[in-house]
Design a protein around this motif. Structure first.
Motif, short mmCIF file in Angstrom:
data_model
loop_
_atom_site.label_atom_id
_atom_site.label_comp_id
_atom_site.label_asym_id
_atom_site.label_seq_id
_atom_site.Cartn_x
_atom_site.Cartn_y
_atom_site.Cartn_z
N GLY A 210 0.81 -1.22 0.00
CA GLY A 210 0.00 0.00 0.00
C GLY A 210 0.84 1.26 0.00
N THR A 211 1.90 1.26 0.82
CA THR A 211 2.80 2.42 0.86
C THR A 211 3.51 2.61 -0.48
N ASP A 212 3.96 1.51 -1.07
CA ASP A 212 4.59 1.59 -2.40
C ASP A 212 3.64 2.23 -3.40
N PHE A 213 2.40 1.79 -3.38
CA PHE A 213 1.42 2.30 -4.34
C PHE A 213 1.17 3.79 -4.13
N VAL A 214 1.13 4.23 -2.87
CA VAL A 214 0.91 5.66 -2.59
C VAL A 214 2.05 6.49 -3.15
N PHE A 215 3.29 6.04 -2.94
CA PHE A 215 4.45 6.79 -3.45
C PHE A 215 4.50 6.76 -4.98
N ILE A 216 4.10 5.63 -5.58
CA ILE A 216 4.03 5.56 -7.04
C ILE A 216 3.00 6.55 -7.58
N ALA A 217 1.83 6.59 -6.92
CA ALA A 217 0.79 7.53 -7.33
C ALA A 217 1.28 8.97 -7.20
N PHE A 218 2.01 9.27 -6.12
CA PHE A 218 2.55 10.61 -5.93
C PHE A 218 3.55 10.95 -7.04
N SER A 219 4.42 9.99 -7.37
CA SER A 219 5.44 10.24 -8.40
C SER A 219 4.79 10.55 -9.74
N TYR A 220 3.82 9.73 -10.13
CA TYR A 220 3.18 9.96 -11.43
C TYR A 220 2.29 11.20 -11.40
N GLY A 221 1.78 11.56 -10.22
CA GLY A 221 1.04 12.81 -10.11
C GLY A 221 1.93 14.01 -10.36
N MET A 222 3.14 13.98 -9.80
CA MET A 222 4.09 15.07 -10.03
C MET A 222 4.55 15.09 -11.49
N ILE A 223 4.72 13.88 -12.06
CA ILE A 223 5.10 13.80 -13.48
C ILE A 223 4.01 14.40 -14.35
N LEU A 224 2.75 14.07 -14.02
CA LEU A 224 1.62 14.59 -14.78
C LEU A 224 1.59 16.11 -14.71
N ARG A 225 1.84 16.66 -13.53
CA ARG A 225 1.84 18.12 -13.39
C ARG A 225 2.92 18.76 -14.26
N SER A 226 4.09 18.13 -14.30
CA SER A 226 5.18 18.66 -15.14
C SER A 226 4.85 18.55 -16.62
N VAL A 227 4.21 17.43 -17.01
CA VAL A 227 3.86 17.22 -18.41
C VAL A 227 2.85 18.26 -18.87
N LEU A 228 1.88 18.58 -18.01
CA LEU A 228 0.86 19.56 -18.38
C LEU A 228 1.44 20.95 -18.61
N ARG A 229 2.62 21.18 -18.06
CA ARG A 229 3.27 22.49 -18.25
C ARG A 229 4.06 22.58 -19.54
N LEU A 230 4.20 21.46 -20.24
CA LEU A 230 4.94 21.49 -21.51
C LEU A 230 4.21 22.33 -22.54
N SER A 231 4.96 23.09 -23.28
CA SER A 231 4.34 23.97 -24.28
C SER A 231 3.96 23.23 -25.55
N SER A 232 4.68 22.17 -25.88
CA SER A 232 4.41 21.42 -27.11
C SER A 232 3.31 20.39 -26.88
N GLN A 233 2.29 20.45 -27.72
CA GLN A 233 1.20 19.48 -27.62
C GLN A 233 1.68 18.08 -27.98
N GLU A 234 2.58 17.98 -28.96
CA GLU A 234 3.12 16.69 -29.35
C GLU A 234 3.90 16.04 -28.20
N ALA A 235 4.67 16.83 -27.48
CA ALA A 235 5.43 16.32 -26.33
C ALA A 235 4.49 15.86 -25.23
N ARG A 236 3.41 16.62 -25.01
CA ARG A 236 2.43 16.22 -23.99
C ARG A 236 1.77 14.91 -24.34
N LEU A 237 1.36 14.76 -25.61
CA LEU A 237 0.69 13.53 -26.04
C LEU A 237 1.64 12.34 -25.91
N LYS A 238 2.90 12.52 -26.26
CA LYS A 238 3.88 11.46 -26.16
C LYS A 238 4.08 11.05 -24.71
N ALA A 239 4.18 12.04 -23.82
CA ALA A 239 4.36 11.75 -22.40
C ALA A 239 3.13 11.06 -21.83
#
Length: 320
Positions: A210-239
């Motif tokens: 359960g703890t592993d899953f929570v940290f994994i969810a946090f990691s991908y949540g932070m990744i998602l936030r960074s991806v949404l800040r990308l200016s290129s739509q193609e880069a966002r779709l790829k990510a």
């Protein structure tokens, strides 16, 4: 307990049913399981071979992929060959020691894989959200330490449970209504109250997995936030495409394991073969999909695979 064990010795072998209620369909059921196992062997073997052969892939992310490939090979090989021998040859017997050894490998590498998936998510988090410090944070010695720590954690958690179960008296029957030595199915063969082992399972699932899953969810949540800040739509779709496929595999691993456990603990009135099929698929499907999602979908590994096979093809062609 010693007196009880003297009057009721443990069986020298257990008998695995396979899939209860579907014994007449075992041959047909074996076909998809065999195909999934072959794909798992080829996929994970290819990832290991390519990473070993190509110096350019000797990087942290591909070391983690190699760890995952080894885990999946052990994971599936501990179960599927015996399962297929039941389906094809009606070879149902398994020795007392082999049963608990199989159980140990299954549950140990479940915990190890959870740790490696967590490490992979944190690796991607650092690579995307803090790329300038990636080479100083993620180093080869740290990767080796993470792998050893994940293995030590799995062995340390599963060994007490395996020893506890191996020392219980099995007096009801030696028939296990399952395709492999699943610990809750084995536990039902003893007159001992299963509350202790059930509580242990829940604690382990909640605190470790359960703890592993929570940290994994946090990691991908932070990744998602960074991806949404990308200016290129193609880069966002790829990510999104890459991270989305990773998340699907992670959810399949965690939710499949929890579903398998709670279907056995909770009395939902389901047919026995439904519970067994869910448990079987949980051990076969992730090892098949992991090399496809994590390995073959990686552009670098895909290019190296095509390159290696292209070289082999050229070597096989006669010179005219």
């Amino acid at each position: 307990m010693s007196t009880f064990n003297q009057t009721c010795p443990n069986p020298s072998t257990f008998l695995l049913i396979g899939i209860p209620g579907l014994e007449s369909e075992h041959v047909w059921i074996s076909i998809p399981f065999c195909l999934m196992y072959v794909i798992a062997l080829l996929g994970n073997g290819t990832v290991l071979f390519v990473v070993k052969q190509e110096q350019t892939l000797h990087e942290p992310m591909y070391y983690f992929l190699s760890m995952l490939a080894v885990i999946d090979l052990v994971f599936s090989t501990a179960v599927v060959p015996k399962m297929l021998s039941i389906f094809w040859l009606d070879s149902r017997d398994i020795s007392f020691e082999a049963c608990f050894l199989q159980m140990f490998f299954i549950h140990t590498f479940t915990v190890v894989e959870s740790g490696v998936l967590l490490a992979m998510s944190l690796d991607r988090y650092v690579a995307i959200c803090n790329p300038l410090r990636y080479n100083t944070i993620v180093t080869s010695p740290k990767i080796a330490q993470i792998g050893l720590l994940s293995l030590a954690r799995g062995v340390g958690v599963v060994t007490p449970l395996t020893c506890l179960l191996a020392n219980l008296p099995y007096c009801k029957t030696n028939v296990i209504p399952h395709s492999y030595c699943e610990h809750m199915a084995v536990m039902e063969l003893t007159y001992t109250d299963s509350a202790v082992t059930d509580l242990y399972n829940i604690i382990v699932a909640a605190t470790l997995v359960g703890t592993d899953f929570v940290f994994i969810a946090f990691s991908y949540g932070m990744i998602l936030r960074s991806v949404l800040r990308l200016s290129s739509q193609e880069a966002r779709l790829k990510a999104f495409s890459t991270c989305g496929s990773h998340v699907c595999v992670i959810l399949l691993f965690y939710l499949g394991g929890l579903l398998s456990m709670y279907l056995h603990i909770l009395d939902l009135g389901l047919a026995p073969h439904t519970q067994v099929l869910v448990a079987d698929l949980y051990l076969v499907v992730p090892p098949m999909l992991n090399p496809v999602i994590y390995g073959i979908k990686s552009k670098q590994i895909r290019k190296r695979v095509f390159k290696l096979f292209g070289q082999q093809k050229n070597l096989a062609e006669p010179n005219i």
